[in-house]
Design an enzyme around this catalytic site. Structure first.
Site, PDB file in Angstrom:
ATOM      1  N   GLU A 152     -16.752  49.490  24.297  1.00 28.21           N
ATOM      2  CA  GLU A 152     -17.651  50.638  24.441  1.00 28.21           C
ATOM      3  C   GLU A 152     -18.574  50.502  25.634  1.00 28.21           C
ATOM      4  OE1 GLU A 152     -16.968  49.170  21.577  1.00 28.21           O
ATOM      5  OE2 GLU A 152     -15.961  50.771  20.473  1.00 28.21           O
ATOM      6  N   HIS A 171     -20.209  52.711   9.601  1.00 27.93           N
ATOM      7  CA  HIS A 171     -19.490  53.842  10.198  1.00 27.93           C
ATOM      8  C   HIS A 171     -20.304  55.131  10.087  1.00 27.93           C
ATOM      9  CE1 HIS A 171     -15.220  52.043   9.788  1.00 27.93           C
ATOM     10  NE2 HIS A 171     -15.393  52.326  11.054  1.00 27.93           N
TER      11      HIS A 171
HETATM   12  C1  LIG Z   1     -17.081  48.439  18.146  1.00 24.89           C
HETATM   13  C2  LIG Z   1     -15.962  49.159  17.494  1.00 24.89           C
HETATM   14  N1  LIG Z   1     -15.233  50.026  18.222  1.00 24.89           N
HETATM   15  C3  LIG Z   1     -14.219  50.708  17.650  1.00 24.89           C
HETATM   16  C4  LIG Z   1     -13.911  50.526  16.346  1.00 24.89           C
HETATM   17  C5  LIG Z   1     -12.785  51.311  15.716  1.00 24.89           C
HETATM   18  N2  LIG Z   1     -11.697  50.404  15.364  1.00 24.89           N
HETATM   19  C6  LIG Z   1     -11.542  49.956  14.105  1.00 24.89           C
HETATM   20  S1  LIG Z   1     -10.280  48.898  13.966  1.00 24.89           S
HETATM   21  C7  LIG Z   1      -9.891  49.017  15.591  1.00 24.89           C
HETATM   22  C8  LIG Z   1      -8.748  48.237  16.149  1.00 24.89           C
HETATM   23  C9  LIG Z   1      -8.950  46.765  16.064  1.00 24.89           C
HETATM   24  O1  LIG Z   1      -7.818  46.094  16.501  1.00 24.89           O
HETATM   25  P1  LIG Z   1      -7.641  44.521  16.399  1.00 24.89           P
HETATM   26  O2  LIG Z   1      -8.890  43.850  16.844  1.00 24.89           O
HETATM   27  O3  LIG Z   1      -6.401  44.172  17.094  1.00 24.89           O
HETATM   28  O4  LIG Z   1      -7.515  44.246  14.838  1.00 24.89           O
HETATM   29  P2  LIG Z   1      -6.372  44.756  13.834  1.00 24.89           P
HETATM   30  O5  LIG Z   1      -6.811  46.082  13.314  1.00 24.89           O
HETATM   31  O6  LIG Z   1      -5.091  44.819  14.577  1.00 24.89           O
HETATM   32  O7  LIG Z   1      -6.332  43.755  12.736  1.00 24.89           O
HETATM   33  C10 LIG Z   1     -10.757  49.912  16.227  1.00 24.89           C
HETATM   34  C11 LIG Z   1     -10.676  50.301  17.636  1.00 24.89           C
HETATM   35  C12 LIG Z   1     -14.702  49.623  15.604  1.00 24.89           C
HETATM   36  N3  LIG Z   1     -14.477  49.408  14.303  1.00 24.89           N
HETATM   37  N4  LIG Z   1     -15.708  48.954  16.200  1.00 24.89           N
END
Ligand SMILES: Cc1ncc(C[n+]2csc(CCOP(=O)(O)OP(=O)(O)O)c2C)c(N)n1
Ligand SMILES: [Mg+2]
Lengths: 323, 372
Positions: free
Chosen positions: A58, A127
């Site tokens: 972000e 959230h």
């Molecule tokens: C700071 C932030 N930005 C965006 C999100 C929205 N978001 C939730 S899960 C996710 C993807 C995370 O991917 P990864 O770190 O690879 O973990 P995985 O879900 O694959 O286990 C995003 C972008 C968030 N929760 N927090």
């Protein structure tokens, strides 16, 4: 005129502005296929150079659009949830908001930071926050909070055409549930013009976004017991159409402010101060705020509902003022 | 050639999976996708091997049940870890009592292995606050804001060091989390302070709809360690015996005060991101098919079968057992009442401010009026 949802209205605005001005581009996480359909079809139409999916960063999004805007583009950055904007606060507050001033007014920074706030979808505390007051505190940012699909389209277009950073806040419950007539023609809505959603004589209710819908419900209930409420939607809180609000309060002599954000130091606090300053002699009762009672938003649906202002609470607040 | 990091090179066993400049690391692996032994076996007795398998099967069954009851509206949301059971269980087995773990949302299996009660976890996903006391187990509440917990783990690891405690704090993050500034600031702190921490990246190929390749142009995520003066190890995340050994090494090293290691487990998210996601929009079918062929549970089961430790009969008994266990926990979680709103106030404030007391009273008045 077609009746569309809030999401569709926002989508229309993006489509039209991207077609109108090729300097406009979208950037954000998972933006190609965003969950609520706001960016639907844009990647197919405008391709990866104008619809840019990013790594989860972000701060980088917020800061990079400042750079891109300064060299001539008109970025529309998306933050999935307003609470994730907290990861970008330095860039938004210390950089985007201040750059124009610090360059003696020469910097042109046509940035839109779009994000989604509000409670009511059982998304839990991290959230679910409405933090508009944080941004309103900072000089250099305009803050837009549309309530109807018609306004959402017109205000988003104005935001994209504005040469200053704009924080454009959408309400996540309204995306699918709030519908309204939206013309397919090009129109804009100026900042700093409140909308009177319902005329009345006995009390003024100023309410933001979904809370404006709640206020209208409350107004209907109040009408049944002979109280006519005037319901005002500020639409933009920076700049704020204080004149319309003060005019209404001078007429009704009472005011209730409703927002989803925490009561303490929320936008309502600023509004109360302004109203007291500009309509003190007209007030028959102290201004009242109905807001989140300063707790994190509960995850559980039942408890979450109890943390969001309800029409019953607004009715109760108004009746308290009428005594 | 000496490794670019630290005075203590990784043991010979991990040399090939250790990231270096100008060399392609080979993920550390013990079992091939068919369960044949292709690397050094850990010293684990049969009972422990079977317990490890049971946890993996438990995780898979839990995803199935959780998705089913979420669809019925009995859970708010669920993030399945299907396909990542080896990456989770290998780490869970390697950790010791007194160690802490800071996870995101896809690691229920790891939290349960560290001692979190399933009914407490399910209650959380029914939308209530975190019921369990994290101090009892070191299983910290789940993190939603991506990568934030990396800092918490490094800070806890610094705390252990400053207090002379023999514990390690594990940060469990996804591939997507490595794009956050907090992640880099955390590993930098970890290196500078010699924090008793382990940075564990489960690279499952995706971050919602963003593929790994769009997250970082670097060849591996483990190699990010090099810039911070830390060792980085790559491990086959679908091989529980490999994950266990790499985790064990990284935990031992951190415990000895020699600083954090970044471990990248290569795995794959076979399910949706969460119950709010439709992965068919973006995950290529042939990619899913290829990874189904590397299913961690099938791999480990074949290994156990070859050793005469497992067969179809035992599998059937196990499947029935775990379902009974899971359904019992669901029933107990659902039998717990929804707390009153007062509880929300009380868990936010040690001593609720007087204005909130007034709010409670007003709210109760409305509730009474609305009750017919
Ligand atoms: C700071 C932030 N930005 C965006 C999100 C929205 N978001 C939730 S899960 C996710 C993807 C995370 O991917 P990864 O770190 O690879 O973990 P995985 O879900 O694959 O286990 C995003 C972008 C968030 N929760 N927090
Ligand atoms: Mg991932």
């Amino acid at each position: 005129m077609a009746v569309v949802t809030m999401s569709q209205a926002l989508n229309m605005a993006l489509h039209e502005e991207m077609a109108r001005d090729e300097r406009v581009f979208l950037i954000g996480e998972d933006i190609k296929d965003s969950t609520y359909g706001i960016t639907k079809g844009l990647w197919d139409t405008y391709g990866h150079k104008r619809v840019i999916g990013t790594p989860i960063s972000e701060a980088a999004i917020a800061g990079a659009v400042l750079g891109a805007a300064s060299v001539g583009l008109r970025p529309v950055a998306e933050f999935m949830y307003m609470t994730f904007m907290m990861c970008a606060m330095d860039q938004v507050v210390n950089q985007a908001a201040k750059s124009k001033y610090m360059f003696g007014g020469k910097a042109v920074l046509p940035i839109v930071y779009r994000t989604m706030a509000g409670a009511g979808r059982a998304n839990a505390a991290q959230h679910t926050q409405s933090l508009e007051a944080w941004f309103a505190h900072v000089p250099g940012l305009k803050i837009v909070m549309p309530t109807t699909p018609y306004d959402a389209k017109g205000l988003l277009k104005t935001s994209i055409r504005d040469d200053n950073p704009v924080i454009f806040i959408e309400n996540k419950v309204q995306y699918a549930t709030t519908r309204g007539e939206v013309p397919s023609t090009d129109y804009t809505i100026p900042f700093g013009q409140a909308a009177i959603r319902r005329a009345g004589t006995d009390v003024t209710i100023v309410a933001l976004q979904r809370m404006n819908e709640i206020a209208l419900e409350a107004a209907d209930e109040l009408a049944e017991i002979g109280i006519e409420a005037e319901v005002i939607d500020p639409r933009t809180i920076v700049p704020l159409d204080l004149d319309s609000i003060v005019k209404s309060v001078r007429k009704t002599h009472r005011v209730v402010i409703v927002h989803e954000a925490h009561e303490r130091v929320g936008f309502g606090a600023e509004l109360v101060a302004q109203i007291v300053q500009h309509a003190f002699d007209y007030l028959d009762a102290p201004p009242i705020r109905v807001a989140n009672p300063n707790v994190p938003t509960p995850f559980n649906r039942t408890l979450e509902e109890l943390s969001i202002p309800s029409a019953a609470q607004v009715v109760q607040a108004v009746r308290g003022l009428m005594r | 050639m000496p490794l670019p990091h630290g005075p203590d090179p990784v043991p010979e066993k991990f040399a090939a999976c250790s990231v270096r400049l100008g060399a392609d690391p080979e993920p550390f692996r013990v079992l091939d996708p068919d369960g044949h032994v292709v690397g050094p076996l850990p010293e684990l007795d049969d009972a422990t091997l079977l317990a490890l398998y049971r946890w993996m099967a438990f995780g898979r069954a839990l995803d199935g049940r959780a998705l089913a009851i979420q669809r019925q509206g009995r859970l708010t949301v669920w993030a399945p870890a299907t396909g990542q059971e080896a990456a989770l269980a290998g780490m869970g087995l390697a950790m010791e009592s007194g160690d802490w773990v800071f996870t995101a949302y896809r690691e229920p299996l790891l939290l349960l292995m560290r001692g979190l009660a399933l009914e407490d976890l399910l209650q959380y996903f029914r939308g209530l606050y975190w019921v369990a006391n994290p101090y009892d187990t070191g299983a910290w509440p789940i993190q939603i804001v991506i990568a934030d917990q990396t800092l918490h783990a490094v800070g806890a690891g610094l705390g252990f060091r400053l207090q002379g405690q023999p514990h390690v704090a594990v940060a469990s993050v996804g591939d997507g989390a490595t794009s956050q500034g907090d992640f880099y600031e955390a590993i930098n702190f970890g290196g500078v302070f010699g924090a008793q921490a382990l940075i564990y990246i489960q690279n499952n190929g995706w971050a919602i709809s963003t593929p790994r390749a769009r997250q970082s142009a670097s060849q591996t995520l483990a190699q990010k360690a090099l810039a911070f003066g830390l060792p980085g190890l790559l491990v086959d995340g679908n091989d529980p015996l490999a994950v266990y050994q790499v985790a064990r090494h990284a935990l031992d090293r951190a415990r000895a005060g020699e600083g954090p290691i970044i471990v990248e487990a290569l795995t794959y998210r076979l399910g949706a991101h969460t119950t709010a996601d439709d992965p068919t929009r973006y995950q290529p079918p042939d990619e899913i098919a290829a990874w189904r062929g590397r299913d961690p549970i099938i791999r480990f089961r074949r290994f156990l079968e070859r050793r005469g430790l497992w067969d179809a009969g035992r599998e059937a008994v196990l499947q029935a057992e775990v379902l009974v266990e899971i359904d019992g926990a669901i029933a107990r979680a659902e039998a717990r009442p929804t707390p009153s709103f007062d509880r929300v106030i009380e868990s936010t404030w040690a001593i609720p401010p007087p204005r909130l007391r007034a709010y409670q009273a007003a709210r109760h008045a409305i509730d009474r009026e609305e009750t017919p």
